[in-house]
Each structure stands twice: as C-alpha cells, then as structure tokens.
Enzyme design. Structure first.
Site, PDB file in Angstrom:
ATOM      1  N   GLY A   1       0.817  -1.214   0.000  1.00 15.37           N
ATOM      2  CA  GLY A   1       0.000   0.000   0.000  1.00 15.37           C
ATOM      3  C   GLY A   1       0.842   1.251   0.000  1.00 15.37           C
TER       4      GLY A   1
ATOM      5  N   THR B   1      -3.868  -2.524   6.935  1.00 13.47           N
ATOM      6  CA  THR B   1      -4.893  -2.616   5.887  1.00 13.47           C
ATOM      7  C   THR B   1      -4.287  -3.252   4.650  1.00 13.47           C
ATOM      8  OG1 THR B   1      -4.367  -0.414   5.027  1.00 13.47           O
ATOM      9  CG2 THR B   1      -6.138  -0.563   6.686  1.00 13.47           C
TER      10      THR B   1
ATOM     11  N   GLU C   1      -8.947  -0.721   0.939  1.00 10.73           N
ATOM     12  CA  GLU C   1      -8.051  -1.217   1.985  1.00 10.73           C
ATOM     13  C   GLU C   1      -8.852  -1.988   3.020  1.00 10.73           C
ATOM     14  OE1 GLU C   1      -5.118   1.445   3.529  1.00 10.73           O
ATOM     15  OE2 GLU C   1      -5.499   2.930   1.963  1.00 10.73           O
TER      16      GLU C   1
ATOM     17  N   ILE D   1      -8.625  -6.860   8.351  1.00  8.24           N
ATOM     18  CA  ILE D   1      -9.269  -8.096   8.778  1.00  8.24           C
ATOM     19  C   ILE D   1      -9.244  -8.148  10.301  1.00  8.24           C
ATOM     20  CG2 ILE D   1      -9.280 -10.617   8.570  1.00  8.24           C
ATOM     21  CD1 ILE D   1      -7.679 -10.247   5.955  1.00  8.24           C
TER      22      ILE D   1
ATOM     23  N   HIS E   1      -8.762  -9.956  12.849  1.00  2.03           N
ATOM     24  CA  HIS E   1      -8.130 -11.215  13.240  1.00  2.03           C
ATOM     25  C   HIS E   1      -6.637 -10.924  13.370  1.00  2.03           C
ATOM     26  CE1 HIS E   1      -7.354 -15.514  13.430  1.00  2.03           C
ATOM     27  NE2 HIS E   1      -6.350 -15.336  12.579  1.00  2.03           N
TER      28      HIS E   1
ATOM     29  N   TYR F   1       1.372 -10.515   1.955  1.00  2.00           N
ATOM     30  CA  TYR F   1       1.530  -9.892   0.632  1.00  2.00           C
ATOM     31  C   TYR F   1       1.635 -10.994  -0.420  1.00  2.00           C
ATOM     32  CZ  TYR F   1       2.664  -5.478   2.970  1.00  2.00           C
ATOM     33  OH  TYR F   1       2.631  -4.337   3.726  1.00  2.00           O
TER      34      TYR F   1
HETATM   35  P1  ADP Z   1       0.718  -1.335   3.354  1.00  2.00           P
HETATM   36  O1  ADP Z   1       0.923   0.139   3.250  1.00  2.00           O
HETATM   37  O2  ADP Z   1       1.725  -2.125   2.546  1.00  2.00           O
HETATM   38  O3  ADP Z   1      -0.701  -1.727   3.023  1.00  2.00           O
HETATM   39  P2  ADP Z   1       0.035  -1.774   6.175  1.00  2.00           P
HETATM   40  O4  ADP Z   1       0.769  -1.154   7.318  1.00  2.00           O
HETATM   41  O5  ADP Z   1      -1.334  -1.256   5.858  1.00  2.00           O
HETATM   42  O6  ADP Z   1       1.006  -1.687   4.896  1.00  2.00           O
HETATM   43  O7  ADP Z   1      -0.010  -3.346   6.447  1.00  2.00           O
HETATM   44  C1  ADP Z   1      -0.755  -4.162   5.556  1.00  2.00           C
HETATM   45  C2  ADP Z   1      -0.250  -5.585   5.502  1.00  2.00           C
HETATM   46  O8  ADP Z   1      -0.257  -6.180   6.799  1.00  2.00           O
HETATM   47  C3  ADP Z   1      -1.165  -6.461   4.667  1.00  2.00           C
HETATM   48  O9  ADP Z   1      -0.844  -6.390   3.289  1.00  2.00           O
HETATM   49  C4  ADP Z   1      -0.928  -7.858   5.254  1.00  2.00           C
HETATM   50  O10 ADP Z   1       0.148  -8.501   4.582  1.00  2.00           O
HETATM   51  C5  ADP Z   1      -0.524  -7.566   6.707  1.00  2.00           C
HETATM   52  N1  ADP Z   1      -1.567  -7.860   7.705  1.00  2.00           N
HETATM   53  C6  ADP Z   1      -1.334  -8.542   8.875  1.00  2.00           C
HETATM   54  N2  ADP Z   1      -2.445  -8.642   9.617  1.00  2.00           N
HETATM   55  C7  ADP Z   1      -3.440  -8.021   8.910  1.00  2.00           C
HETATM   56  C8  ADP Z   1      -4.845  -7.814   9.172  1.00  2.00           C
HETATM   57  N3  ADP Z   1      -5.426  -8.256  10.310  1.00  2.00           N
HETATM   58  N4  ADP Z   1      -5.572  -7.145   8.233  1.00  2.00           N
HETATM   59  C9  ADP Z   1      -4.973  -6.690   7.106  1.00  2.00           C
HETATM   60  N5  ADP Z   1      -3.659  -6.860   6.802  1.00  2.00           N
HETATM   61  C10 ADP Z   1      -2.887  -7.514   7.694  1.00  2.00           C
HETATM   62 MG    MG Z   2      -2.414  -0.767   3.888  1.00  2.00          MG
END
Ligand code: ADP
Ligand code: MG
Length: 155
Positions: free
Chosen positions: A15, A27, A79, A82, A84, A91
């Site tokens: 993201g 997210t 975005e 989840i 959980h 990724y």
């Molecule tokens: P990005 O800017 O890359 O989206 P984030 O800080 O938003 O980074 O973290 C997102 C990533 O965290 C997701 O792509 C996934 O791999 C991981 N992740 C771990 N736990 C969760 C969760 N409960 N919900 C969503 N993403 C999660």
């Molecule tokens: Mg994100």
C-alpha cells in the site's frame, strides 16, 4: 446501494506505507485491477463485511474505500482491515472479500488519536452488525470455498 453485497478477490499488494500497521490497524491493499471493477454506486467511505486470505478461515473485516493519492485522488483505493490477528504478513496472497454494508463516509480527523478512536468504533460496529443472521450466512457463501475455480473463470 444496489451493488451490495459485493464479492471480489485479488492479490494483496503493497500500500501507501502510511504506517497503518504501526497503529495496530494494518490494511491489506488490492491492486488497481480489482479497484477498477468496483461498481460506480459504491461510494467512498467505511464498509464492513467478510474476508478470507488464500484458503484460510473467513473473518470479519472493515474496509476503507478512499481516493488514491497516487492518482491525484482521481481513482479509488480499497483497503481491508481483517478483524483477526495473523502471525505473518500475507503480501502476494489472494484476498477474497464480500462487502455487505456501509458504516460512514470518509472523514478527515484533527488528530491521530481521533482517527484511531473512529477506527475502533468502526471495528466494533462491524463486529456487531455482522452477527445478525442475514450477514452471518454470507460467511458460508460458496464464493469463499471455490477460489481456484473462480480465478480460472475470471471472477
Ligand atoms: P501497506 O501500506 O503495505 O498496506 P500496512 O501497514 O497497511 O502496509 O499493512 C498491511 C499488511 O499487513 C497487509 O498487506 C498484510 O500482509 C498484513 N496484515 C497482517 N495482519 C493483517 C490484518 N489483520 N488485516 C490486514 N492486513 C494484515
Ligand atoms: Mg495498507
């Protein structure tokens, strides 16, 4: 919104690196190909529904549909947080979701604290709403159990 419930799936991509994870609210982002298919009547805002990573369990989720800064806010982004705790990032995995309802419009917040408070209130609202039988049954939808077939058929 006529398009709800809305089912879709796609690869989890990197993201904007806004540090959502540091806030304890990571997210998972969808690629443009998924966002581009979003029906026009699904406006920006905060939504709730169900989500599943790969062949994993189906969990409650909250989703932000917002304007994508990479495209000067002319395209949407999706975005999914989840509800959980995962042991690892996912990724590159396939995220399947169904959006079942709307919580509120997008807002700008005066402080990080008020943003976080709003997100926690979104999460508890999502948890509660998803417990009604009408939404519970979505969790068991065949969509979440037919990942390969659907990918091959382009759904
Ligand atoms: P990005 O800017 O890359 O989206 P984030 O800080 O938003 O980074 O973290 C997102 C990533 O965290 C997701 O792509 C996934 O791999 C991981 N992740 C771990 N736990 C969760 C969760 N409960 N919900 C969503 N993403 C999660
Ligand atoms: Mg994100």
């Amino acid at each position: 919104m006529r398009s709800l419930p809305y089912f879709c799936r796609g690869e989890v991509v990197r993201g904007f690196g806004r540090g959502s994870k540091e806030l304890g609210i990571p997210t998972a982002n969808f690629p443009d190909s998924v966002v581009d298919h979003l029906p026009g009547d699904i406006d920006t805002g905060i939504y709730y529904g169900w989500a599943c990573v790969g062949h994993g369990d189906v969990h409650k989720m909250v989703m932000s549909i917002g304007w994508n800064p990479y495209y000067k806010n002319t395209k949407k982004s999706m975005e999914t947080h989840i509800i959980h705790t995962f042991n690892e990032d996912f990724y590159g995995e396939i995220l399947s979701i169904v959006i079942v309802g709307y919580i509120r419009p997008e807002k700008s917040f005066e402080s990080l604290d008020s943003l976080i408070t709003a997100i926690y209130s979104d999460i508890s609202e999502a948890k509660e709403k998803l417990d009604v039988p009408e939404h519970q049954c979505m969790k068991d939808d065949n969509f979440f159990r037919s990942i390969e077939t659907n990918i091959m058929n382009g759904h």
